[in-house]
Design an enzyme around this catalytic site. Sequence first.
Site, short mmCIF file in Angstrom:
data_model
loop_
_atom_site.label_atom_id
_atom_site.label_comp_id
_atom_site.label_asym_id
_atom_site.label_seq_id
_atom_site.Cartn_x
_atom_site.Cartn_y
_atom_site.Cartn_z
N HIS A 222 1.00 -1.17 0.01
CA HIS A 222 -0.05 -0.04 -0.29
C HIS A 222 0.79 1.14 0.12
CE1 HIS A 222 -3.51 2.23 0.37
NE2 HIS A 222 -3.79 2.12 1.63
N HIS A 270 -1.70 -2.60 -9.68
CA HIS A 270 -2.82 -1.79 -8.76
C HIS A 270 -4.02 -2.74 -8.96
CE1 HIS A 270 -5.63 1.18 -7.22
NE2 HIS A 270 -4.51 1.62 -6.87
N ASP A 321 2.75 5.93 -6.49
CA ASP A 321 3.88 5.91 -5.76
C ASP A 321 5.26 5.92 -6.86
OD1 ASP A 321 2.59 5.83 -3.25
OD2 ASP A 321 2.18 3.67 -3.66
N1 COA Z 1 5.87 -6.43 -9.76
C1 COA Z 1 5.89 -7.51 -10.65
N2 COA Z 1 4.75 -8.33 -10.76
C2 COA Z 1 3.63 -7.78 -10.52
C3 COA Z 1 3.41 -6.56 -9.77
C4 COA Z 1 4.71 -5.99 -9.71
N3 COA Z 1 4.58 -4.68 -8.83
N4 COA Z 1 2.18 -6.42 -9.65
C5 COA Z 1 1.60 -7.41 -10.01
N5 COA Z 1 2.43 -8.31 -10.53
C6 COA Z 1 1.96 -9.43 -11.32
C7 COA Z 1 1.90 -10.66 -10.19
O1 COA Z 1 2.71 -11.38 -10.06
C8 COA Z 1 0.89 -11.42 -10.89
O2 COA Z 1 1.34 -12.16 -11.80
P1 COA Z 1 1.23 -13.77 -11.98
O3 COA Z 1 -0.54 -13.67 -12.34
O4 COA Z 1 2.05 -14.19 -13.12
O5 COA Z 1 1.18 -14.26 -10.52
C9 COA Z 1 -0.05 -10.44 -11.28
O6 COA Z 1 0.62 -9.63 -11.69
C10 COA Z 1 -1.34 -9.91 -10.69
O7 COA Z 1 -0.65 -9.48 -9.23
P2 COA Z 1 -1.43 -9.45 -8.10
O8 COA Z 1 -0.64 -9.33 -6.83
O9 COA Z 1 -2.41 -10.69 -7.71
O10 COA Z 1 -2.58 -8.39 -8.13
P3 COA Z 1 -3.24 -7.56 -7.06
O11 COA Z 1 -4.50 -6.94 -7.83
O12 COA Z 1 -3.47 -8.40 -5.86
O13 COA Z 1 -2.25 -6.63 -6.63
C11 COA Z 1 -0.81 -4.84 -5.96
C12 COA Z 1 -2.18 -5.21 -6.50
C13 COA Z 1 -0.93 -3.41 -5.90
C14 COA Z 1 -0.72 -5.52 -4.53
C15 COA Z 1 0.26 -5.45 -6.69
O14 COA Z 1 0.27 -4.97 -8.13
C16 COA Z 1 1.55 -5.03 -5.90
O15 COA Z 1 1.85 -5.80 -5.22
N6 COA Z 1 2.41 -4.14 -6.38
C17 COA Z 1 3.80 -3.60 -5.86
C18 COA Z 1 3.23 -2.88 -4.49
C19 COA Z 1 2.73 -1.35 -4.80
O16 COA Z 1 3.33 -0.68 -5.89
N7 COA Z 1 1.55 -1.07 -4.27
C20 COA Z 1 1.22 0.46 -4.23
C21 COA Z 1 -0.08 0.22 -4.84
S1 COA Z 1 -1.06 1.82 -5.07
#
Ligand code: COA
Length: 379
Positions: A222, A270, A321
């Site tokens: 987050h 996201h 971010d």
């Molecule tokens: N880096 C690498 N791969 C990523 C990624 C990232 N930042 N964000 C998503 N992915 C990939 C995941 O590995 C997953 O791949 P897979 O299907 O091959 O396993 C796919 O994209 C879906 O990701 P998932 O984490 O299940 O999606 P989500 O909707 O639950 O996640 C976040 C959303 C924000 C938690 C996720 O994108 C993330 O962890 N981002 C990094 C943290 C961040 O920047 N947070 C600030 C948000 S405003």
Amino acid sequence: MAAVDIKKGLAGVVVDYTAVSKVNPDTNSLLYRGYPVQELAAKCSFEEVAYLLWNGELPNETQLAEFTARERAGRALDPVVKSVVDTLPTTAHPMDVCRTATSVLGARHELAEDSSPEANMKKAIDLWAAMPAVVAYDQRRRRGQDAVEPREDLDYSANFLWMTFGEDPVDEVVEAFNVSMILYAEHSFNASTFTARVVTSTLSDLHSAVTAAIGALKGPLHGGANEAVMHTFDEIGIRSEESLEEAATRARAWMEDALAQKKKVMGFGHRVYKHGDSRVPTMKAALDKMIAHYGRPELLGLYNGLEQAMDEAKAIKPNLDYPAGPTYHLMGFDTQTFTPLFVASRITGWTAHIMEQVASNSLIRPLSEYNGPEERHVP
Ligand code: COA
């Protein structure tokens, strides 16, 4: 046993109505009380946006004058908060300092046990006005510096920079900071806002809800992502003598390697936006201005290299971010201070949601499906 449709992480679940903001992932748009956030960032001060989030309408001149006077009157660092912060080690994470300060301000508030709409509005404004002094002082004490008194002649953003650095802030920097505060202010039912609403739904108080929200925001999935972005830049290595192209090449190689190792790279992706974050173009424009202002093209090289390599490999776009992290770095904030800056801004959105929750409350209490051992008995 009938199959239960579990919505892990509540993904895709609509839990309530809100009139505070609307995120539309199909059009990459974000509205605060109906206004596109890009327009607010271009035309408004953070004070006007805070007023809008809390009151539903932009202020007229008289309302804004009264509102800014209240904010300016509440800026001083509370001496009790200062003494509590001083008991914390300078190695404590600044998010822990913010959380603790919020808790202290709540316990000391004259309306602590009053959650009427009037009391909550007062608490929201008081907390919003008080937080910059906490964030600024914490960065300063970690550098061995004393607190700086607020200045009534400066607006919210200029005063925040003044209290942090003790120098007259430059207009261009104030403008970029103001944009970041507006973009971070509100984003519907994200994890920390939902946390605040859950706490509020038990009829707990506003400061308890914000304290919990700060805990939720700290995590790198987050708000902690803006800090994590800078750690990525540091790991790749910031070399001020490098050209934009050289930095981009190294960043691309780093990203390709990270993705080959199946790493999650913070600042990308996201839960709601899948084709780009509505706030990124505005924040990136502010970052570009700061890169030009400080003369640091190599940071743009790192930024571009990572973004392009991620896009080519996985088509995952940056979130807010990603441009916010290097922008705050250029302004001179410590990396650990980035998420507290997000707190200072998001207090507005959180408390708008808290007041909305109070006005139409229902205890938030979902169900779970038990998958532990069958009933058994102690021998
Ligand atoms: N880096 C690498 N791969 C990523 C990624 C990232 N930042 N964000 C998503 N992915 C990939 C995941 O590995 C997953 O791949 P897979 O299907 O091959 O396993 C796919 O994209 C879906 O990701 P998932 O984490 O299940 O999606 P989500 O909707 O639950 O996640 C976040 C959303 C924000 C938690 C996720 O994108 C993330 O962890 N981002 C990094 C943290 C961040 O920047 N947070 C600030 C948000 S405003």
